[in-house]
Write an enzyme that holds these catalytic residues in place. Sequence first.
Site, PDB file in Angstrom:
ATOM      1  N   THR A  77      -8.218   3.435   8.505  1.00 41.69           N
ATOM      2  CA  THR A  77      -9.431   2.633   8.560  1.00 41.69           C
ATOM      3  C   THR A  77      -9.531   1.896   9.894  1.00 41.69           C
ATOM      4  OG1 THR A  77      -9.320   2.320   6.171  1.00 41.69           O
ATOM      5  CG2 THR A  77     -10.757   0.831   7.396  1.00 41.69           C
ATOM      6  N   GLU A  81     -11.486  -9.505   2.432  1.00 37.00           N
ATOM      7  CA  GLU A  81     -10.248  -9.130   3.107  1.00 37.00           C
ATOM      8  C   GLU A  81     -10.520  -9.080   4.605  1.00 37.00           C
ATOM      9  OE1 GLU A  81      -6.780  -5.692   3.464  1.00 37.00           O
ATOM     10  OE2 GLU A  81      -8.080  -5.732   1.683  1.00 37.00           O
ATOM     11  N   GLU A 103      -8.834   0.428  -3.255  1.00 34.16           N
ATOM     12  CA  GLU A 103      -9.698   0.449  -2.072  1.00 34.16           C
ATOM     13  C   GLU A 103     -10.604   1.673  -2.152  1.00 34.16           C
ATOM     14  OE1 GLU A 103      -6.884  -1.799   1.221  1.00 34.16           O
ATOM     15  OE2 GLU A 103      -7.180   0.380   1.378  1.00 34.16           O
ATOM     16  N   ARG A 141      -6.996  12.725   1.070  1.00 31.79           N
ATOM     17  CA  ARG A 141      -5.932  13.084   2.013  1.00 31.79           C
ATOM     18  C   ARG A 141      -4.572  12.531   1.625  1.00 31.79           C
ATOM     19  NH1 ARG A 141      -7.722   9.883   7.427  1.00 31.79           N
ATOM     20  NH2 ARG A 141      -9.650  11.015   6.949  1.00 31.79           N
ATOM     21  N   HIS A 199      -5.845   3.606  -1.558  1.00 34.23           N
ATOM     22  CA  HIS A 199      -7.196   3.946  -1.111  1.00 34.23           C
ATOM     23  C   HIS A 199      -7.482   5.376  -1.544  1.00 34.23           C
ATOM     24  CE1 HIS A 199     -10.140   4.308   2.584  1.00 34.23           C
ATOM     25  NE2 HIS A 199     -10.716   4.627   1.432  1.00 34.23           N
ATOM     26  N   HIS A 223       0.766   6.076   2.227  1.00 33.23           N
ATOM     27  CA  HIS A 223       1.538   6.934   3.117  1.00 33.23           C
ATOM     28  C   HIS A 223       2.563   7.784   2.370  1.00 33.23           C
ATOM     29  CE1 HIS A 223      -0.318   5.458   6.719  1.00 33.23           C
ATOM     30  NE2 HIS A 223      -0.146   4.217   6.306  1.00 33.23           N
ATOM     31  N   ASN A 279       0.842  -1.191   0.000  1.00 36.87           N
ATOM     32  CA  ASN A 279       0.000   0.000   0.000  1.00 36.87           C
ATOM     33  C   ASN A 279       0.883   1.249   0.000  1.00 36.87           C
ATOM     34  OD1 ASN A 279      -1.640   2.224   0.996  1.00 36.87           O
ATOM     35  ND2 ASN A 279      -3.180   0.701   1.517  1.00 36.87           N
ATOM     36  N   ARG A 293      -9.596   8.134  -0.981  1.00 38.51           N
ATOM     37  CA  ARG A 293     -10.590   8.610  -0.013  1.00 38.51           C
ATOM     38  C   ARG A 293     -11.391   9.783  -0.577  1.00 38.51           C
ATOM     39  NH1 ARG A 293     -10.513   7.658   5.541  1.00 38.51           N
ATOM     40  NH2 ARG A 293      -9.092   6.000   6.195  1.00 38.51           N
ATOM     41  N   HIS A 353      -4.066  -4.944   7.463  1.00 39.89           N
ATOM     42  CA  HIS A 353      -4.163  -3.886   8.467  1.00 39.89           C
ATOM     43  C   HIS A 353      -3.298  -4.232   9.667  1.00 39.89           C
ATOM     44  CE1 HIS A 353      -5.931  -0.049   9.695  1.00 39.89           C
ATOM     45  NE2 HIS A 353      -5.790  -0.501  10.914  1.00 39.89           N
TER      46      HIS A 353
END
Length: 243
Positions: free
Chosen positions: A101, A152, A70, A49, A43, A10, A7, A45, A192
């Site tokens: 999340t 998931e 995602e 962000r 993801h 970040h 992922n 959003r 996660h």
Amino acid sequence: MTNLLINVDHVGTLRNAREETFPDPVHAAARCEQAGADGIVFHLREDRRHITERDVRLLAETVNGKLDFELSTEEEVVSICCDVVPDLATLVPERREEVTTEGGLDVTASRPRLNAVTDRLYGAGVDQVSLFVDPVPAQIEATAAVGANCVELHTGDFAEASTEAARREEAERLAAAADAAHETGLRVHAGHGLDYNNFSLFRETVPHVAEVSIGFAVMARAILVGMDQAVRDMRATVANAQP
């Protein structure tokens, strides 16, 4: 062998914190794949962000491995996902006030909407649709009922357990959920909070896991040792863990 998807959210978070054009999540994704990742997760959003629509379009064009998009069920984001047609669309809960999340979808409470979005994603050409859920039998059953072909499992409670006994208990819950998902014909993914230290216990306990999504742990290590080494280390961790 379990596939490793990285992922890159970040990277976007760091870029956006200074309203800069770098570091670029697209460039980071390429480095991750070069270092051995089987694919990339992001993801998009509603508040943008970290990942932006620009990132989404370029990732769809440049990622060679599996691309996992995602998303929430928000209309604009669903439309973008249908337009880019990733390999996998993972529906996740989303609250603006959360840092990341927190927990899985309540599929039983949102079944009509999730059913409609799942059908729409398939209709757009997305081959795999997954729901991100807590390891609860009712949620696994509901995931299959809405038409998803993957699930998931949310591994956050496992990762955040404060004692070894609690972590093993959470691993057993995940194992039971993975068994239930496998029996219903769902492809099992997980993510996660998985990292270099807890992955071995997770993998030796939880069966049927075809794919894991790992982001924060890799990006945190990359700050110290570089992206290539961080991904290689996680690739080795996943490869060496025994089911």
